[in-house]
Design an enzyme around this catalytic site. Structure first.
Site, PDB file in Angstrom:
ATOM      1  N   ASP A  22      39.943  40.251  47.245  1.00 50.55           N
ATOM      2  CA  ASP A  22      39.219  40.938  48.145  1.00 50.55           C
ATOM      3  C   ASP A  22      39.765  41.871  49.108  1.00 50.55           C
ATOM      4  OD1 ASP A  22      37.223  39.725  46.440  1.00 50.55           O
ATOM      5  OD2 ASP A  22      35.881  38.649  48.241  1.00 50.55           O
ATOM      6  N   CYS A  53      36.137  39.296  40.799  1.00 55.18           N
ATOM      7  CA  CYS A  53      37.619  38.696  40.671  1.00 55.18           C
ATOM      8  C   CYS A  53      37.943  37.911  39.335  1.00 55.18           C
ATOM      9  CB  CYS A  53      37.526  37.375  41.636  1.00 55.18           C
ATOM     10  SG  CYS A  53      35.866  36.566  41.835  1.00 55.18           S
ATOM     11  N   HIS A  87      41.105  31.055  38.618  1.00 59.74           N
ATOM     12  CA  HIS A  87      39.794  31.803  38.329  1.00 59.74           C
ATOM     13  C   HIS A  87      39.629  32.070  36.719  1.00 59.74           C
ATOM     14  CE1 HIS A  87      36.357  33.429  40.712  1.00 59.74           C
ATOM     15  NE2 HIS A  87      36.363  32.209  40.744  1.00 59.74           N
ATOM     16  N   ASP A 146      42.560  42.263  43.621  1.00 55.66           N
ATOM     17  CA  ASP A 146      41.894  41.961  42.332  1.00 55.66           C
ATOM     18  C   ASP A 146      40.648  42.821  42.329  1.00 55.66           C
ATOM     19  OD1 ASP A 146      40.432  40.636  44.303  1.00 55.66           O
ATOM     20  OD2 ASP A 146      39.993  38.840  43.322  1.00 55.66           O
TER      21      ASP A 146
END
Length: 521
Positions: A36, A75, A138, A285
């Site tokens: 972010d 993300c 993730h 990202d």
């Protein structure tokens, strides 16, 4: 003996060895992926407080890429795109549970990165690379989806975002892994103080990266380090040394610590004498999460909106390439680039042919990096949100085929992806189709996407005559992957990860009851 002491010990050994070590061929590869962090968060991109001296120096010693994009404004899909070289709509990191809705991998997600995908570390193994991920994964937290099942040899970090703290009854705290076993949980063994913002996680991630670099240098082994620190994702955090030091508040503290960490990694490469044989790339990202502002979000500079959207603020990223002796210092390339290019470019630098049994969306940027006067073909950038192609950029022009920020219901409840930037007819709160008459912007004249070019002009017609065939061909060739982000189940959350028995940290999972995930955005 402490980890930092061991690192220093190995550095001394390496200094005596590297005098006789030939330059690595193929080069080591380090990809630093922030979480972010916005295009406007770096001093070199014009951030007024100028609190990123190490990143600014990295740009001065390497190449700045102002036209670099992620593959999705969220993300998980963007990370899947980086490691596969393919758009999320191809690699399965999307949902069909709602049109044009972003999806990711919270704890309750059932799916993860598809076994049909070939990840970058799997390819690099062909040339003997040792691969490590530090930080956020993730791409699925169930055992079959974790990094060591997908080409990485080492991992220190977490499978999900550092949301919490949770009470471990209705929802468990996120585990932190050392390789294949958890070594604790966020907010428990790995503290994050939500009140003060203090956490040592970035320092831990830094040390893990430094130790890995030293060990592989001693072993004379080519390595791939995927350094995915997440301190700039809300809730933002920084260690005590950096708390309160920024002019930008707590978010700025986190940026300062990440900048310091980048400086430490580059300094170690020089100390070890391997800077000329190590390719380093820094990016993010997705755009800054403006909805977390003003205290926990970054800056997207002159661009419209932020994370979750397919306006420039959601998908244009800071990007710096560094490779002394190979990438000329102080260069700038305006080539349109994508995070997916890191897959293809890394393989090219390693001397590995890319997979030929699938469509790759990433291009090999090595010719640009090694000769800034070079230009690639005028490639398009595709802006996807979930399963919908929202916009396309070609050259300086961008055509929006769909616009949407978030729903009126969410907006009225205070969820705002474009605070202070609402543009009538552009930042719509309903999914609005422009497929018959796209909104077209010239990003050179209008980087904030505030002034659509009139459909009555020759300029509009000429631009559309070039972009429309590209869109038509793209859609004709597109074969979507099997969506991995459709199903949720409370039973699959991080109740009892591998290693929990040794720590006495296993929790009882509820009965399995799958449902179709609901995605608000």
């Amino acid at each position: 003996m402490s980890t930092s002491t061991l690192t220093f010990f190995f550095v001394i050994i390496c200094l005596s060895w590297t005098k006789n070590i030939a330059v690595h061929s193929p080069p080591n590869i380090i990809i630093m992926l922030m979480d972010d962090m916005g295009w406007g968060d770096l001093g070199v991109y014009g951030q007024p407080s100028r609190e990123t001296p190490n990143l600014d120096a990295m740009a001065a010693q390497g190449m700045l890429l102002p036209n670099f994009y992620t593959a999705n404004p969220l993300c998980s899909p963007s990370r899947a795109a980086l490691l596969t070289g393919r758009l999320p709509v191809r690699n399965g990191f999307f949902t069909t549970n709602g049109h044009a809705k972003n999806a990711y991998t919270p704890q309750e997600i059932v799916g993860g990165i598809s076994r049909d995908e070939i990840l970058l570390p799997q390819m690099l193994k062909k040339k003997g690379y040792v691969n490590k991920i530090v930080g956020k994964w993730h791409l699925g937290h169930r055992a079959q989806y974790l990094p060591l099942k997908n080409g990485f040899d080492e991992w220190f970090g977490a499978p999900n975002c550092h949301f919490g703290p949770y009470n471990n009854s209705g929802r468990p705290n996120i585990p932190v892994y050392n390789n294949s076993e958890m070594v604790g949980r966020y907010y428990e063994e790995f503290k994050i103080d939500r009140k003060t913002g203090e956490s040592n996680l970035t320092q831990i991630y830094l040390q893990e990266g430094l130790d890995f670099i030293v060990r592989q240098t001693v072993a004379q082994q080519p390595f791939f380090l995927y350094w995915a620190a997440d301190a700039t994702h809300a809730p933002v955090y920084a260690s005590r040394r950096f708390l309160g030091k920024s002019q930008r508040g707590r978010y700025g503290d986190a940026v300062m610590e990440l900048d310091y960490s980048v400086g430490q990694i580059l300094s170690l490469l020089r100390t070890l004498g391997i800077e000329n044989s190590t390719f380093v790339f820094f990016t993010s990202d997705n755009g800054a999460a403006l909805t977390s502002g003003p205290n926990e979000s970054g800056s997207n500079g002159p661009f419209l909106c932020g994370k979750q959207t397919t306006y420039e603020g959601g998908m244009r990223e800071p990007a710096i390439a560094w490779w002394p002796g190979n990438i000329a210092a102080g260069t700038v390339s305006f080539q349109l680039g994508s995070v997916m290019d890191l897959y293809t470019t890394s393989l090219a630098l390693a001397g590995i042919s890319p997979p030929d049994d699938r469509i790759l969306d990433g291009l090999d940027l090595s010719a640009i990096l090694l000769n800034s006067s070079q230009t690639l073909k005028n490639r398009p950038i595709f802006y996807y949100r979930g399963n919908e192609l929202m916009a396309v950029r070609l050259g300086q022009y961008k055509a929006h085929y769909w616009t949407w920020t978030n729903s009126w219901d969410e907006f009225k409840e205070g969820v705002n992806f474009c605070p202070g930037q609402e543009v009538p007819g552009v930042t719509t709160h309903e999914q609005k189709a422009h497929t018959l008459q796209p909104l077209v912007f010239h990003l050179g004249r209008d980087p904030g996407e505030k002034f659509p070019i009139s459909v009555l002009t020759m300029e509009y017609q000429e631009v559309l005559s070039r972009i429309s065939p590209i869109v038509k061909e793209h859609m004709k060739m597109l074969v979507p992957g099997v969506p991995q982000l459709n199903m949720c189940d409370m039973a699959v959350m991080n109740w009892a990860p591998a290693g929990c028995e040794k720590l006495g940290k296993c929790l009882k999972a509820p009965k399995s009851a799958p449902w179709r995930c609901e995605w608000q955005h």
